[in-house]
Design a protein around this motif. Sequence first.
Motif, PDB file in Angstrom:
ATOM      1  N   PHE A   6      40.987  72.175  40.150  1.00 27.95           N
ATOM      2  CA  PHE A   6      40.946  71.722  41.538  1.00 27.95           C
ATOM      3  C   PHE A   6      41.088  72.928  42.451  1.00 27.95           C
ATOM      4  N   LEU A  38      51.656  65.027  39.169  1.00 22.16           N
ATOM      5  CA  LEU A  38      51.269  66.001  38.138  1.00 22.16           C
ATOM      6  C   LEU A  38      51.172  65.368  36.748  1.00 22.16           C
ATOM      7  N   LYS A  42      47.858  65.503  34.547  1.00 22.29           N
ATOM      8  CA  LYS A  42      47.819  66.045  33.184  1.00 22.29           C
ATOM      9  C   LYS A  42      47.179  65.049  32.228  1.00 22.29           C
TER      10      LYS A  42
ATOM     11  N   PRO B  18      44.697  77.617  39.701  1.00 21.85           N
ATOM     12  CA  PRO B  18      45.663  76.718  40.345  1.00 21.85           C
ATOM     13  C   PRO B  18      46.203  75.638  39.412  1.00 21.85           C
ATOM     14  N   ARG B  19      45.419  75.215  38.415  1.00 26.60           N
ATOM     15  CA  ARG B  19      45.894  74.121  37.564  1.00 26.60           C
ATOM     16  C   ARG B  19      46.881  74.588  36.489  1.00 26.60           C
ATOM     17  N   LEU B  21      50.067  75.226  34.660  1.00 20.36           N
ATOM     18  CA  LEU B  21      51.430  74.719  34.803  1.00 20.36           C
ATOM     19  C   LEU B  21      52.415  75.859  34.573  1.00 20.36           C
ATOM     20  N   CYS B  59      56.906  71.996  32.934  1.00 22.53           N
ATOM     21  CA  CYS B  59      55.586  71.432  32.608  1.00 22.53           C
ATOM     22  C   CYS B  59      55.088  70.565  33.746  1.00 22.53           C
ATOM     23  N   THR B  60      55.931  70.352  34.754  1.00 24.10           N
ATOM     24  CA  THR B  60      55.553  69.468  35.859  1.00 24.10           C
ATOM     25  C   THR B  60      55.698  70.192  37.201  1.00 24.10           C
ATOM     26  N   VAL B  61      55.490  71.492  37.142  1.00 25.33           N
ATOM     27  CA  VAL B  61      55.426  72.327  38.338  1.00 25.33           C
ATOM     28  C   VAL B  61      54.211  73.227  38.124  1.00 25.33           C
ATOM     29  N   LEU B  62      53.418  73.414  39.164  1.00 27.88           N
ATOM     30  CA  LEU B  62      52.288  74.341  39.041  1.00 27.88           C
ATOM     31  C   LEU B  62      52.801  75.769  39.226  1.00 27.88           C
ATOM     32  N   VAL B  64      51.394  78.018  40.801  1.00 25.01           N
ATOM     33  CA  VAL B  64      51.182  78.412  42.202  1.00 25.01           C
ATOM     34  C   VAL B  64      52.311  77.911  43.104  1.00 25.01           C
ATOM     35  N   GLN B  65      53.001  76.843  42.681  1.00 27.86           N
ATOM     36  CA  GLN B  65      54.135  76.359  43.468  1.00 27.86           C
ATOM     37  C   GLN B  65      55.340  77.289  43.353  1.00 27.86           C
TER      38      GLN B  65
END
Lengths: 294, 171
Positions: A6, A38, A42, B18-19, B21, B59-62, B64-65
């Motif tokens: 994305f 997220l 996933k 960006p994707r 993780l 695993c639930t944060v990018l 880029v964040q």
Amino acid sequence: MFPNAFRYEAPATLDEAIRLIAEHAYDAKVLAGGQSLLPMMKLRIAAPAVLIDLGGIGELKGWRETEEGLRIGALARHADLERAAALYGRYPLLSRTARWIADPLVRNRGTIGGSLAHADPASDWGTAMIALHAEVEAAGPEGSRRIPIDDFFVDTFVTSLEEGELVVAVHVPAPSGPVAARYMKLERKAGDFAIAGLAVHIVTDGDGRVAEAGIGICACGPVPLRAAKAEAALVGRPLTNDTIAEASRLVPEDADPADDLRGSSDYKRDLLRVFALRALREIAEELEGRASIA
Amino acid sequence: MKIAVKVNGRLYESDVEPRTLLAYYLRETLNLTGTHIGCDTTSCGACTVLLDGEAVKSCTVLAVQANGREVMTVEGLEQNGQLHPVQKAFWEAHALQCGYCTPGMLMASYALLQDNPAPTEAEIREALSGNICRCTGYVNIVKAVQLAARELSGEGQEALQEVEAHGASSN
């Protein structure tokens, strides 16, 4: 597992976010805490072409007391509300609900605005906001508006937000007198979504009668529901054992649970009755001295 | 996208998709493989790291964040060749079976003890409720956190003797 590729946008202001949402419309998803979005990305249940990360927008963070109550910014995290000792006295349902959401690690990331916009039928915040008679503040290209929580949830994962709108805050009215609240929920395992859950918010007047009653029902219908009959049975009356028993019997009448692997609809209805009984008894005891229990 | 992240006190500048993780960024770009990936569905907590001091599931944060922010991984616990008291306590109390969940358990325990230096058993269990041990070795993990709390508060020697005298897995 990786999300689809994305384009990532990180606007610094609300205006910029609104402009980006208008520009990309249905190709875009808005990222707040990401604890629901997220995982969906996933699993490729969601595959937005553009991800608009609100994380850098300061005006969506924090909360403040207003003349009418409390305005909670959309990016307030579950853990922030769980630990906000300054809110325990007047808004006890906030911390009591927050501590039931997922687990502490998820609570450090997830946000109240993200949770409401996601509109899960088992949303703990949705259920609590129903009990609190809250309003959602939405903003879009046409400006901002307030949506009563009962009109906000339309269907499972569907809200009444217009295309181009996003949740910027939630408004909780100030209690008019002594207040007590409980959040109760049965989980299959620690940190899980509810099998059934209940949020109860009671405000009494100077004579110990119920001035305001709010009861939200969790995971027992396509959206979080309001136990309107039970609320009506409480308002204007003292929290006696009889009043409590009657209101508790009425709670399941507004629920619409499904039979599933976690339990039959009858079981879930009875859970709601038992939770209401326990919650109201505990609330009456807590308010004792200010409210009578006979 | 270019990101700059401080990990365990060291600044890393990387170009990431960006994707990506955060868990994969740490493991595959920075080679910090102490952060484990277990369930990949935000359930198990094996990937727990500290993001600006708060325990999160990476695993639930990018990645880029995490741009412009600080991350602490399990590799950041050991200092100058010395195990952190939380790590020592896990060793002493034998707080692992297969050990796969251990990095996440250590980070969640470390975060807890930063906020609450003397947690009750219930508080420990609550703080670790987002971390799953599939060997179900929770009893010794809880003991280890209690031991670490006492160690950090200066009562460590006494606590250690207790563990040695009675064994970590008794009672």
